[in-house]
Scaffold this motif. Structure first.
Motif, PDB file in Angstrom:
ATOM      1  N   PHE A 245       0.820  -1.215   0.000  1.00 52.15           N
ATOM      2  CA  PHE A 245       0.000   0.000   0.000  1.00 52.15           C
ATOM      3  C   PHE A 245       0.858   1.271   0.000  1.00 52.15           C
ATOM      4  O   PHE A 245       0.540   2.249  -0.668  1.00 52.15           O
ATOM      5  CB  PHE A 245      -0.944   0.009   1.201  1.00 52.15           C
ATOM      6  N   THR A 246       1.950   1.261   0.775  1.00 55.58           N
ATOM      7  CA  THR A 246       2.820   2.443   0.788  1.00 55.58           C
ATOM      8  C   THR A 246       3.516   2.618  -0.561  1.00 55.58           C
ATOM      9  O   THR A 246       3.671   3.751  -1.046  1.00 55.58           O
ATOM     10  CB  THR A 246       3.869   2.339   1.906  1.00 55.58           C
ATOM     11  N   THR A 247       3.924   1.506  -1.207  1.00 51.23           N
ATOM     12  CA  THR A 247       4.546   1.577  -2.541  1.00 51.23           C
ATOM     13  C   THR A 247       3.530   2.066  -3.561  1.00 51.23           C
ATOM     14  O   THR A 247       3.850   2.884  -4.444  1.00 51.23           O
ATOM     15  CB  THR A 247       5.090   0.197  -2.954  1.00 51.23           C
ATOM     16  N   LEU A 248       2.295   1.560  -3.443  1.00 52.94           N
ATOM     17  CA  LEU A 248       1.227   1.976  -4.355  1.00 52.94           C
ATOM     18  C   LEU A 248       0.937   3.469  -4.206  1.00 52.94           C
ATOM     19  O   LEU A 248       0.687   4.172  -5.205  1.00 52.94           O
ATOM     20  CB  LEU A 248      -0.040   1.161  -4.069  1.00 52.94           C
ATOM     21  N   SER A 249       0.983   3.973  -2.976  1.00 52.12           N
ATOM     22  CA  SER A 249       0.740   5.396  -2.731  1.00 52.12           C
ATOM     23  C   SER A 249       1.791   6.248  -3.431  1.00 52.12           C
ATOM     24  O   SER A 249       1.472   7.259  -4.069  1.00 52.12           O
ATOM     25  CB  SER A 249       0.769   5.682  -1.229  1.00 52.12           C
ATOM     26  N   THR A 250       3.056   5.820  -3.341  1.00 54.71           N
ATOM     27  CA  THR A 250       4.142   6.541  -4.017  1.00 54.71           C
ATOM     28  C   THR A 250       3.956   6.473  -5.532  1.00 54.71           C
ATOM     29  O   THR A 250       4.181   7.458  -6.251  1.00 54.71           O
ATOM     30  CB  THR A 250       5.505   5.935  -3.630  1.00 54.71           C
ATOM     31  N   LEU A 277      10.905  12.935  -2.504  1.00 52.99           N
ATOM     32  CA  LEU A 277      10.470  13.011  -1.102  1.00 52.99           C
ATOM     33  C   LEU A 277       9.299  12.074  -0.781  1.00 52.99           C
ATOM     34  O   LEU A 277       9.084  11.747   0.392  1.00 52.99           O
ATOM     35  CB  LEU A 277      10.075  14.448  -0.749  1.00 52.99           C
ATOM     36  N   SER A 278       8.550  11.645  -1.790  1.00 51.11           N
ATOM     37  CA  SER A 278       7.374  10.778  -1.547  1.00 51.11           C
ATOM     38  C   SER A 278       7.724   9.480  -0.813  1.00 51.11           C
ATOM     39  O   SER A 278       7.087   9.130   0.185  1.00 51.11           O
ATOM     40  CB  SER A 278       6.670  10.458  -2.868  1.00 51.11           C
ATOM     41  N   PRO A 279       8.749   8.716  -1.264  1.00 54.38           N
ATOM     42  CA  PRO A 279       9.100   7.496  -0.510  1.00 54.38           C
ATOM     43  C   PRO A 279       9.556   7.799   0.922  1.00 54.38           C
ATOM     44  O   PRO A 279       9.293   7.020   1.832  1.00 54.38           O
ATOM     45  CB  PRO A 279      10.256   6.890  -1.326  1.00 54.38           C
ATOM     46  N   GLU A 280      10.249   8.937   1.096  1.00 49.84           N
ATOM     47  CA  GLU A 280      10.691   9.324   2.439  1.00 49.84           C
ATOM     48  C   GLU A 280       9.498   9.646   3.334  1.00 49.84           C
ATOM     49  O   GLU A 280       9.536   9.382   4.547  1.00 49.84           O
ATOM     50  CB  GLU A 280      11.623  10.541   2.361  1.00 49.84           C
ATOM     51  N   PHE A 281       8.450  10.208   2.752  1.00 48.27           N
ATOM     52  CA  PHE A 281       7.239  10.550   3.508  1.00 48.27           C
ATOM     53  C   PHE A 281       6.582   9.292   4.079  1.00 48.27           C
ATOM     54  O   PHE A 281       6.102   9.277   5.213  1.00 48.27           O
ATOM     55  CB  PHE A 281       6.260  11.296   2.581  1.00 48.27           C
ATOM     56  N   PHE A 282       6.571   8.208   3.284  1.00 46.55           N
ATOM     57  CA  PHE A 282       5.931   6.955   3.713  1.00 46.55           C
ATOM     58  C   PHE A 282       6.909   5.989   4.397  1.00 46.55           C
ATOM     59  O   PHE A 282       6.485   4.951   4.904  1.00 46.55           O
ATOM     60  CB  PHE A 282       5.288   6.251   2.518  1.00 46.55           C
ATOM     61  N   PRO A 284       8.632   6.002   7.311  1.00 48.38           N
ATOM     62  CA  PRO A 284       8.369   5.615   8.711  1.00 48.38           C
ATOM     63  C   PRO A 284       7.259   4.584   8.860  1.00 48.38           C
ATOM     64  O   PRO A 284       7.343   3.689   9.709  1.00 48.38           O
ATOM     65  CB  PRO A 284       7.980   6.941   9.382  1.00 48.38           C
ATOM     66  N   LEU A 285       6.208   4.698   7.994  1.00 44.48           N
ATOM     67  CA  LEU A 285       5.118   3.711   8.055  1.00 44.48           C
ATOM     68  C   LEU A 285       5.607   2.336   7.628  1.00 44.48           C
ATOM     69  O   LEU A 285       5.241   1.316   8.226  1.00 44.48           O
ATOM     70  CB  LEU A 285       3.964   4.156   7.148  1.00 44.48           C
ATOM     71  N   ARG A 286       6.446   2.301   6.590  1.00 44.14           N
ATOM     72  CA  ARG A 286       6.961   1.021   6.102  1.00 44.14           C
ATOM     73  C   ARG A 286       7.854   0.370   7.169  1.00 44.14           C
ATOM     74  O   ARG A 286       7.783  -0.840   7.400  1.00 44.14           O
ATOM     75  CB  ARG A 286       7.743   1.218   4.820  1.00 44.14           C
ATOM     76  N   GLU A 287       8.689   1.166   7.805  1.00 42.87           N
ATOM     77  CA  GLU A 287       9.557   0.632   8.857  1.00 42.87           C
ATOM     78  C   GLU A 287       8.740   0.171  10.060  1.00 42.87           C
ATOM     79  O   GLU A 287       9.057  -0.850  10.686  1.00 42.87           O
ATOM     80  CB  GLU A 287      10.565   1.702   9.285  1.00 42.87           C
ATOM     81  N   PHE A 288       7.686   0.935  10.374  1.00 45.50           N
ATOM     82  CA  PHE A 288       6.805   0.565  11.483  1.00 45.50           C
ATOM     83  C   PHE A 288       6.160  -0.790  11.218  1.00 45.50           C
ATOM     84  O   PHE A 288       6.123  -1.663  12.091  1.00 45.50           O
ATOM     85  CB  PHE A 288       5.734   1.641  11.656  1.00 45.50           C
ATOM     86  N   ALA A 289       5.665  -0.975   9.987  1.00 46.58           N
ATOM     87  CA  ALA A 289       5.020  -2.241   9.623  1.00 46.58           C
ATOM     88  C   ALA A 289       6.003  -3.395   9.666  1.00 46.58           C
ATOM     89  O   ALA A 289       5.684  -4.492  10.122  1.00 46.58           O
ATOM     90  CB  ALA A 289       4.408  -2.115   8.226  1.00 46.58           C
TER      91      ALA A 289
END
Length: 549
Positions: A245-250, A277-282, A284-289
């Motif tokens: 989902f985070t990759t899809l958002s980017t 900057l888009s991948p950097e924005f998401f 923290p969520l990817r690392e959290f998951a």
């Protein structure tokens, strides 16, 4: 992943302030890195060949970002190590002070796992939780402010997608957490089962059923393996889904940026910057998951350790148990797993009396001792001391007044001195020599090359049954004064010669104490003021030795 108890840790605010500072500086480095990379690419696109300045500052930003990451990890490592060691120390104090009832209730395998592996999981949980919490709270906010300046439409698109990803994370995380908690409970049960089997291995071999019982261990381990694999499957699938989902958002942001570039409604520089900057924005969520599942066991262990510590703290609110000059037991019944082991036991004890407890094996001697020292709850009856009712012996303040010498004395791996001072809370060694003399350990210590500093215990130097009981006597003498002494067949595993040698030493600890001595060897009864005779869980006699004869 984040537990409210985490914010009750000492110095947590100070540590979080440091982490916020590191994360804010990292966010600035991420922004600087993105700007200089964009400028370099944009310059090459426009035919500007010399991009050394942009390349150097990009590399500088990259290096500073990772040095800050090392600094943040160092702060987290130091804090997590300090807190996990503190929690381990408090947990061990709980086990030492609350002792057998707590371990019996939860299982010794679980207690060992919690004090060793559980502490390591807690350390990892503290590190991951604080790191991801700060990253999620700082980096996206700062990047969002910058993205609004360069392209507000892309910024708002990412802002709208962000809570949707978080929602999926919560839904999948709840499922994964429920499965992980079930697996954690199963693993604790397996620990208890495995340790109990190891303890009983000698008995199983004597009975000739050790190989047969191996199947039980195999089936338990297989169930644990299957449960672990199911939990891992859910963890991997949920991590993959959130990453997707985070990759899809980017990818969606990149698609709309491309369409706007084609239509000419956007220039190349801000589009490149937003795309970088888009991948950097998401991130923290990817690392959290990715780290969420690694911290679930740590969270469970953290909650359990706090629960154990709170049980110790609750003893402060327990009522005082004050014993006068007498104790009266009226119709005491003790029930274990629905079966009455002791039934309608009534007797009266004066303070300072020596009470012998005799009866055939299975008559209830050990159960009565367990009840009196606060390991079992009565199901019926009442206890009074000079008219005042004592509702229960399941009270930590009562346990501080009693000392037990069991059938088998536990020896820890360490020096003889450490074993002798095991229950001495203040570590006072002034009476050590006298305790050694009264317990009859002098001749044994003289045979040791290093004296009381000699290392004993499993795998180092084995100690005979008689010497173990002498160590138990010395521990009694070195422990802060306790008025009530309980002996649960302390010579049951000793030969007659060793028992005779120990008899005088055991008598040395009876002075000015109320003693309850359970044994099946009747020669001790001549030393007792009163004798309590049990048969099939019932009291069939309570009087002096002469009267009972």
């Amino acid at each position: 992943m984040i537990d409210k108890l985490l914010f009750s840790l000492p110095e947590i605010k100070k540590v979080m302030a440091k982490l916020v500072g590191f994360s804010a500086l990292q966010a600035c480095c991420v922004l600087s890195q993105a700007i200089f990379l964009t400028r370099g690419i944009f310059g090459f696109w426009n035919g500007e060949k010399n991009q050394l300045f942009n390349a150097l500052f990009f590399l500088l930003s990259y290096c500073v970002r990772h040095f800050l990451s090392l600094g943040k990890e160092g702060v987290l490592e130091k804090f997590a190590m300090k807190e996990s060691l503190r929690l381990q120390k408090e947990l061990l104090q709980v086990y030492l002070r609350m002792g057998s009832p707590l371990i019996r209730e939860n299982g010794s395998g679980k207690a060992v796992h919690l004090a060793i592996d559980g502490i390591q999981q807690v350390k990892l949980y503290i590190q991951l939780s604080l790191s991801k919490l700060i990253s999620i709270g700082v980096l996206p906010i700062l990047l969002f402010a910058v993205l609004i300046y360069f392209d507000k439409w892309s910024a708002f698109a990412m802002f709208l997608v962000y809570p949707i990803v978080v929602l999926f994370m919560i839904i999948l995380g709840k499922t994964a957490q429920a499965k992980a908690e079930k697996q954690y409970a199963n693993f604790q049960m397996y620990n208890n089962h495995f340790l109990d089997t190891l303890r009983g291995l000698k008995t199983l071999r004597i009975l000739g059923i050790s190989k047969k019982y191996a199947n039980s261990i195999y089936h338990s381990s297989e169930e644990t393996r299957k449960s672990t694999m199911q939990t891992l499957r859910i963890a991997i699938l949920s991590t993959f889904t959130l990453d997707f989902f985070t990759t899809l958002s980017t990818a969606l942001v990149a698609t709309f940026l491309g369409l706007r570039l084609i239509s000419g409604s956007m220039t190349l520089f801000p589009a490149l910057l937003v795309l970088i900057l888009s991948p950097e924005f998401f991130l923290p969520l990817r690392e959290f998951a990715a780290d969420y599942h690694a911290s679930i066991n740590g969270k469970n262990a953290f909650n359990e350790i706090h629960q154990r510590i709170q049980e110790l703290d609750s003893e402060k609110s327990e009522p005082e148990i004050s014993i006068g000059q007498s104790l009266s037991f009226e119709n005491i019944s003790v029930e274990i797993e629905g079966e009455k082991i002791l039934e309608e036991i009534s007797f009266h004890v004066l303070r300072g009396e020596k009470i012998g407890i005799v009866g055939r094996s299975g008559s209830g001697k050990s159960t009565l001792i367990s009840y009196l020292i606060g390991l079992r709850e009565k199901s019926e009856g009442s206890v009074r001391s000079e008219g005042r009712e004592i509702p229960t012996f399941l009270n930590q303040k009562w346990k501080k007044q009693v000392f037990l010498i069991p059938q088998k004395t536990s020896i820890i791996r360490g020096s003889l001195k450490e074993n002798l001072l095991l229950y001495s809370t203040d570590g006072d060694e002034s009476n050590l020599d006298e305790a050694i003399r009264q317990s009859g350990l002098e001749s044994f210590i003289q045979t040791l090359p290093n004296g009381v500093e000699e290392q004993i215990g499993q795998g180092i130097r084995e100690v005979s049954g008689g010497q173990k009981q002498r160590i138990a006597i010395a521990r009694t003498l070195l422990t802060e004064r306790r008025e009530f002494l309980f002996l649960d067949e302390p010579t049951a595993h000793l030969d007659a010669v060793t028992e005779v040698e120990l008899k005088e030493n055991i008598h040395s600890i009876f002075s000015e104490k109320t003693v309850f001595f359970a044994t099946h060897r009747l020669h001790w009864m001549k030393e007792m003021d009163k004798i309590l005779v049990l048969e099939d869980g019932r009291l069939v006699g309570f009087d002096t030795h002469e009267a009972l004869l």
